[in-house]
Design a protein around this motif. Sequence first.
Motif, mmCIF file in Angstrom:
data_model
loop_
_atom_site.group_PDB
_atom_site.id
_atom_site.type_symbol
_atom_site.label_atom_id
_atom_site.label_comp_id
_atom_site.label_asym_id
_atom_site.label_seq_id
_atom_site.Cartn_x
_atom_site.Cartn_y
_atom_site.Cartn_z
ATOM 1 N N ASP A 98 0.420 -1.086 0.013
ATOM 2 C CA ASP A 98 -0.355 0.297 -0.131
ATOM 3 C C ASP A 98 0.681 1.249 -0.114
ATOM 4 O O ASP A 98 0.169 2.655 0.138
ATOM 5 N N VAL A 133 -5.052 -3.401 -2.488
ATOM 6 C CA VAL A 133 -6.420 -2.675 -2.579
ATOM 7 C C VAL A 133 -7.363 -1.361 -2.096
ATOM 8 O O VAL A 133 -6.320 -0.506 -1.334
ATOM 9 N N ARG A 178 -10.417 0.117 -1.215
ATOM 10 C CA ARG A 178 -11.168 0.297 -1.164
ATOM 11 C C ARG A 178 -12.231 1.221 -1.825
ATOM 12 O O ARG A 178 -11.898 2.596 -1.613
ATOM 13 N N GLY A 179 -13.305 0.968 -2.008
ATOM 14 C CA GLY A 179 -15.057 1.676 -1.890
ATOM 15 C C GLY A 179 -14.781 1.818 -3.555
ATOM 16 O O GLY A 179 -13.807 1.022 -4.090
ATOM 17 N N VAL A 189 -15.912 -2.990 -8.868
ATOM 18 C CA VAL A 189 -15.890 -3.995 -7.973
ATOM 19 C C VAL A 189 -15.392 -4.981 -8.455
ATOM 20 O O VAL A 189 -13.543 -5.886 -7.522
ATOM 21 N N THR A 198 -10.187 -2.476 -7.138
ATOM 22 C CA THR A 198 -10.682 -1.051 -6.543
ATOM 23 C C THR A 198 -12.178 -1.685 -6.188
ATOM 24 O O THR A 198 -12.630 -3.367 -6.953
ATOM 25 N N VAL A 240 -13.229 -2.672 -3.738
ATOM 26 C CA VAL A 240 -14.243 -3.517 -3.026
ATOM 27 C C VAL A 240 -14.846 -3.064 -1.470
ATOM 28 O O VAL A 240 -14.616 -1.852 -0.826
ATOM 29 N N LEU A 241 -15.488 -3.916 -1.085
ATOM 30 C CA LEU A 241 -15.923 -3.190 0.919
ATOM 31 C C LEU A 241 -14.490 -3.829 1.848
ATOM 32 O O LEU A 241 -14.544 -3.116 2.525
ATOM 33 N N SER A 242 -13.831 -4.853 1.448
ATOM 34 C CA SER A 242 -13.283 -5.386 2.193
ATOM 35 C C SER A 242 -11.431 -5.461 2.376
ATOM 36 O O SER A 242 -11.496 -6.673 1.033
ATOM 37 N N ARG A 243 -10.613 -4.828 2.208
ATOM 38 C CA ARG A 243 -9.531 -4.748 2.234
ATOM 39 C C ARG A 243 -8.662 -6.479 2.326
ATOM 40 O O ARG A 243 -8.205 -6.853 1.091
ATOM 41 N N ALA A 299 -10.668 -9.402 0.250
ATOM 42 C CA ALA A 299 -10.542 -8.662 -1.455
ATOM 43 C C ALA A 299 -8.443 -9.647 -1.577
ATOM 44 O O ALA A 299 -8.287 -10.291 -2.565
ATOM 45 N N VAL A 302 -6.815 -4.305 8.625
ATOM 46 C CA VAL A 302 -6.210 -4.791 7.659
ATOM 47 C C VAL A 302 -5.642 -6.553 7.893
ATOM 48 O O VAL A 302 -6.134 -7.712 7.960
#
Length: 303
Positions: free
Chosen positions: A171, A200, A202-203, A209, A247, A249-252, A255, A286
């Motif tokens: 990240d 990843v 999020r959002g 998705v 990109t 996604v709700l959960s890093r 994912a 995370v």
Amino acid sequence: MAPRQKRLLLAVDGSERALQTVRYAAEEEAFKDMKIVLFHVFNSIPDAYYDLEKEPKSVKVVRHVRSWEVQQKKNIRTYMENARQMLLDAGHPETAVEIKIQNRKKGVARDIISEAQNGYDAILVRRRGFTDLKNVTVGSVTNKLMEKLSFIPVLIAGRKPINKKVLVAVDGSPCANRAVTFVADLLGPLDGYLVRLVHVIRGGSKSDVLAFEENGLTDTGSVFKEPVKLLTAAGFDPKNISTKTITGVLSRAGAIVNSAEKGGWGTIVVGRRGLSGVSDFFMGRVSNKVVHAGRKDTVWIVT
């Protein structure tokens, strides 16, 4: 001067699950050149218990307890010798495998943490030991080690078959880059390892998705630039390095685990803390969630 031999602390509790961790250490090529210390904290009978010998009515009970303790010590010694033999049978030199049994002093987790301070490069543990509770993903001792061992990598052996495919979550944070450095130092000199760098975000909109950016090695301005540089400098063939951006996604953590599952990646590597770097948290959200979500995965947590 020859480089210092890396040292791995392998904590075992006498359970069959812990022996599976020893088998993992024996089969994982990354540990072949390391000094491995098999470490067990023995729960001996408290000294205060033996004060009962002063009581005539308790002499027989104390003798029975002493006999039980002697037998338990014999059992754990046999267990440890069997564990050592597994490593020797897998090709580890006799001089590179050591057994260390210690009576409990402050508590199992705290004693392991104390031992880990003696010049080790990483600690290897199992998610659970003797506990058979189905809904418990991580045992109490391992959970404490994850929280408190902030000075060396914690390697958590999973149940999936070993392969040479390693997924590293990045990240752009210093901790994530240290995770890449750990992988580079440990695996760079070895042949056949593949590394997938995953970033990843999020959002995003629902249409994003499943938006992936793969093999972005030419994107010098991306979050992958420094990790790729670290890996290639350590000897990785650029052809064995791939990247993926996820990109929307709700959960890093979800994912990361999902990506490892779909791609058949045998090991997940995460930094202990990400960009937040909040010092009040012993472990980032995370990395903690990856351990719990990937119930069968091998996860390396790098500080």
